[in-house]
Design a protein around this motif. Structure first.
Motif, PDB file in Angstrom:
ATOM      1  N   ASN A   1       0.833  -1.213   0.000  1.00 62.63           N
ATOM      2  CA  ASN A   1       0.000   0.000   0.000  1.00 62.63           C
ATOM      3  C   ASN A   1       0.861   1.254   0.000  1.00 62.63           C
ATOM      4  N   TYR A   2       1.920   1.214   0.785  1.00 66.61           N
ATOM      5  CA  TYR A   2       2.811   2.373   0.878  1.00 66.61           C
ATOM      6  C   TYR A   2       3.501   2.633  -0.456  1.00 66.61           C
ATOM      7  N   GLN A   3       4.002   1.577  -1.078  1.00 66.43           N
ATOM      8  CA  GLN A   3       4.677   1.717  -2.368  1.00 66.43           C
ATOM      9  C   GLN A   3       3.721   2.222  -3.439  1.00 66.43           C
ATOM     10  N   ALA A   4       2.483   1.739  -3.416  1.00 65.56           N
ATOM     11  CA  ALA A   4       1.481   2.184  -4.395  1.00 65.56           C
ATOM     12  C   ALA A   4       1.165   3.659  -4.193  1.00 65.56           C
ATOM     13  N   ALA A   5       1.052   4.063  -2.933  1.00 66.63           N
ATOM     14  CA  ALA A   5       0.754   5.471  -2.627  1.00 66.63           C
ATOM     15  C   ALA A   5       1.915   6.369  -3.046  1.00 66.63           C
ATOM     16  N   ARG A   6       3.138   5.896  -2.827  1.00 70.62           N
ATOM     17  CA  ARG A   6       4.326   6.659  -3.231  1.00 70.62           C
ATOM     18  C   ARG A   6       4.365   6.814  -4.752  1.00 70.62           C
ATOM     19  N   ALA A   7       4.060   5.733  -5.459  1.00 67.75           N
ATOM     20  CA  ALA A   7       4.076   5.760  -6.921  1.00 67.75           C
ATOM     21  C   ALA A   7       3.027   6.724  -7.453  1.00 67.75           C
ATOM     22  N   LEU A   8       1.859   6.720  -6.814  1.00 71.64           N
ATOM     23  CA  LEU A   8       0.774   7.614  -7.231  1.00 71.64           C
ATOM     24  C   LEU A   8       1.155   9.065  -6.992  1.00 71.64           C
ATOM     25  N   LEU A   9       1.798   9.306  -5.847  1.00 67.52           N
ATOM     26  CA  LEU A   9       2.238  10.659  -5.519  1.00 67.52           C
ATOM     27  C   LEU A   9       3.286  11.134  -6.506  1.00 67.52           C
ATOM     28  N   SER A  10       4.221  10.246  -6.836  1.00 61.94           N
ATOM     29  CA  SER A  10       5.280  10.573  -7.790  1.00 61.94           C
ATOM     30  C   SER A  10       4.710  10.833  -9.176  1.00 61.94           C
ATOM     31  N   LYS A  11       3.734  10.022  -9.565  1.00 58.39           N
ATOM     32  CA  LYS A  11       3.096  10.180 -10.881  1.00 58.39           C
ATOM     33  C   LYS A  11       2.381  11.515 -10.968  1.00 58.39           C
ATOM     34  N   GLY A  12       1.712  11.896  -9.888  1.00 60.38           N
ATOM     35  CA  GLY A  12       1.003  13.177  -9.861  1.00 60.38           C
ATOM     36  C   GLY A  12       1.952  14.345  -9.981  1.00 60.38           C
ATOM     37  N   ARG A  13       3.093  14.230  -9.287  1.00 61.34           N
ATOM     38  CA  ARG A  13       4.087  15.304  -9.352  1.00 61.34           C
ATOM     39  C   ARG A  13       4.674  15.416 -10.738  1.00 61.34           C
ATOM     40  N   ASN A  14       5.003  14.243 -11.327  1.00 61.23           N
ATOM     41  CA  ASN A  14       5.587  14.249 -12.673  1.00 61.23           C
ATOM     42  C   ASN A  14       4.610  14.809 -13.700  1.00 61.23           C
ATOM     43  N   ALA A  15       3.325  14.460 -13.527  1.00 69.02           N
ATOM     44  CA  ALA A  15       2.304  14.958 -14.459  1.00 69.02           C
ATOM     45  C   ALA A  15       2.190  16.469 -14.342  1.00 69.02           C
ATOM     46  N   GLY A  16       2.254  16.958 -13.114  1.00 67.54           N
ATOM     47  CA  GLY A  16       2.171  18.401 -12.895  1.00 67.54           C
ATOM     48  C   GLY A  16       3.355  19.117 -13.504  1.00 67.54           C
ATOM     49  N   GLU A  17       4.540  18.536 -13.308  1.00 65.61           N
ATOM     50  CA  GLU A  17       5.750  19.136 -13.869  1.00 65.61           C
ATOM     51  C   GLU A  17       5.716  19.080 -15.390  1.00 65.61           C
ATOM     52  N   GLY A  18       5.181  17.954 -15.932  1.00 63.44           N
ATOM     53  CA  GLY A  18       5.096  17.808 -17.382  1.00 63.44           C
ATOM     54  C   GLY A  18       4.148  18.820 -17.985  1.00 63.44           C
ATOM     55  N   ALA A  19       3.013  19.036 -17.315  1.00 62.59           N
ATOM     56  CA  ALA A  19       2.024  20.001 -17.795  1.00 62.59           C
ATOM     57  C   ALA A  19       2.604  21.408 -17.755  1.00 62.59           C
ATOM     58  N   ALA A  20       3.349  21.678 -16.678  1.00 60.35           N
ATOM     59  CA  ALA A  20       3.950  23.006 -16.556  1.00 60.35           C
ATOM     60  C   ALA A  20       4.990  23.217 -17.655  1.00 60.35           C
ATOM     61  N   GLY A  21       5.767  22.138 -17.930  1.00 61.61           N
ATOM     62  CA  GLY A  21       6.784  22.231 -18.978  1.00 61.61           C
ATOM     63  C   GLY A  21       6.151  22.412 -20.342  1.00 61.61           C
ATOM     64  N   LEU A  22       5.050  21.692 -20.601  1.00 67.49           N
ATOM     65  CA  LEU A  22       4.343  21.800 -21.871  1.00 67.49           C
ATOM     66  C   LEU A  22       3.772  23.194 -22.044  1.00 67.49           C
ATOM     67  N   SER A  23       3.249  23.750 -20.973  1.00 72.07           N
ATOM     68  CA  SER A  23       2.682  25.089 -21.021  1.00 72.07           C
ATOM     69  C   SER A  23       3.755  26.120 -21.354  1.00 72.07           C
ATOM     70  N   LYS A  24       4.938  25.956 -20.725  1.00 71.43           N
ATOM     71  CA  LYS A  24       6.040  26.886 -20.992  1.00 71.43           C
ATOM     72  C   LYS A  24       6.520  26.755 -22.427  1.00 71.43           C
ATOM     73  N   SER A  25       6.589  25.480 -22.905  1.00 74.04           N
ATOM     74  CA  SER A  25       7.040  25.236 -24.276  1.00 74.04           C
ATOM     75  C   SER A  25       6.082  25.866 -25.283  1.00 74.04           C
ATOM     76  N   SER A  26       4.781  25.715 -25.021  1.00 74.24           N
ATOM     77  CA  SER A  26       3.767  26.284 -25.906  1.00 74.24           C
ATOM     78  C   SER A  26       3.856  27.803 -25.911  1.00 74.24           C
ATOM     79  N   ALA A  27       4.113  28.362 -24.742  1.00 74.04           N
ATOM     80  CA  ALA A  27       4.217  29.819 -24.639  1.00 74.04           C
ATOM     81  C   ALA A  27       5.416  30.328 -25.426  1.00 74.04           C
ATOM     82  N   LYS A  28       6.529  29.564 -25.347  1.00 72.57           N
ATOM     83  CA  LYS A  28       7.737  29.965 -26.079  1.00 72.57           C
ATOM     84  C   LYS A  28       7.514  29.899 -27.584  1.00 72.57           C
ATOM     85  N   LYS A  29       6.830  28.798 -28.019  1.00 77.62           N
ATOM     86  CA  LYS A  29       6.547  28.643 -29.455  1.00 77.62           C
ATOM     87  C   LYS A  29       5.647  29.770 -29.947  1.00 77.62           C
ATOM     88  N   GLY A  30       4.665  30.129 -29.123  1.00 79.67           N
ATOM     89  CA  GLY A  30       3.750  31.202 -29.486  1.00 79.67           C
ATOM     90  C   GLY A  30       4.490  32.521 -29.607  1.00 79.67           C
TER      91      GLY A  30
END
Length: 199
Positions: free
Chosen positions: A157-186
């Motif tokens: 359970n702990y490992q699954a929760a850690r993985a979910l937390l890590s996935k959420g953080r990575n998704a957030g960072e990825g979205a932020a990076g994509l947003s910055k990339s789109s802004a630069k392209k624009g």
């Protein structure tokens, strides 16, 4: 999953600072608190599945998966065993920290339901059960809750929760990076348009 070490006000932890063993911790308490915590400790130890150890952790009496079984440790700290439950005396009363509730909402829901059936009043935070006296605590429910969580299940359970937390953080960072990339392209497209000579 939010990983938070249980904390206490400075006025509450005089005993915690000097006790290095469970026996020392209990011996330093007033007689009534010592009797109450000893009774709760007895129930936990009687229901504790194989694979856990008891000792002092976070300045409290703790039960945890030893590092020999789960070397990654709590919060990926190889010096801190993965906690299950912690028991302590505070200035305002006594407390049981069910750290196994974090990342295991079905267990927390089951506990709350069973506690209500006991007829006892539940004073509970996210994973913390507060009680003024032993009579306030549904000991049977505490014992059955501990018995429901094998060391293997707790680690999974702990490992699954850690993985979910890590996935959420990575998704957030990825979205932020994509947003910055789109802004630069624009911005680049806008600059190119402005730079084009008029026909």
């Amino acid at each position: 999953m939010q990983e938070t070490y249980p904390t206490h006000r400075a006025a509450d932890i005089v005993v915690h600072l000097t006790a290095t063993t469970v026996a020392q911790y209990l011996a330093a308490l007033p007689a009534d608190r010592r009797a109450a915590l000893s009774a709760v400790r007895k129930v936990i130890n009687e229901n504790l599945p194989d694979g856990y150890e008891e000792g002092m952790q976070f300045g409290m009496i703790g039960w945890y998966v030893p590092l020999s079984v789960y070397p990654a440790g709590y919060g990926e700290n190889p010096k801190v065993p993965l906690p299950l439950v912690a028991l302590a005396s505070q200035k305002s009363g006594m407390v049981l920290h069910f750290l196994c509730f974090y990342g295991h909402p079905t267990l927390s829901t089951w506990f709350t339901s069973e506690y209500q059936k006991s007829g006892k009043k539940l004073d509970m935070g996210k994973g913390c059960v507060r009680f003024k006296s032993l009579e306030d605590l549904a000991l049977d429910v505490v014992g059955r809750t501990v018995a429901r969580v094998s060391a293997e299940e707790h680690m999974a359970n702990y490992q699954a929760a850690r993985a979910l937390l890590s996935k959420g953080r990575n998704a957030g960072e990825g979205a932020a990076g994509l947003s910055k990339s789109s802004a630069k392209k624009g911005a680049k497209k806008s600059a190119v348009k402005k730079a084009k000579p008029k026909k």
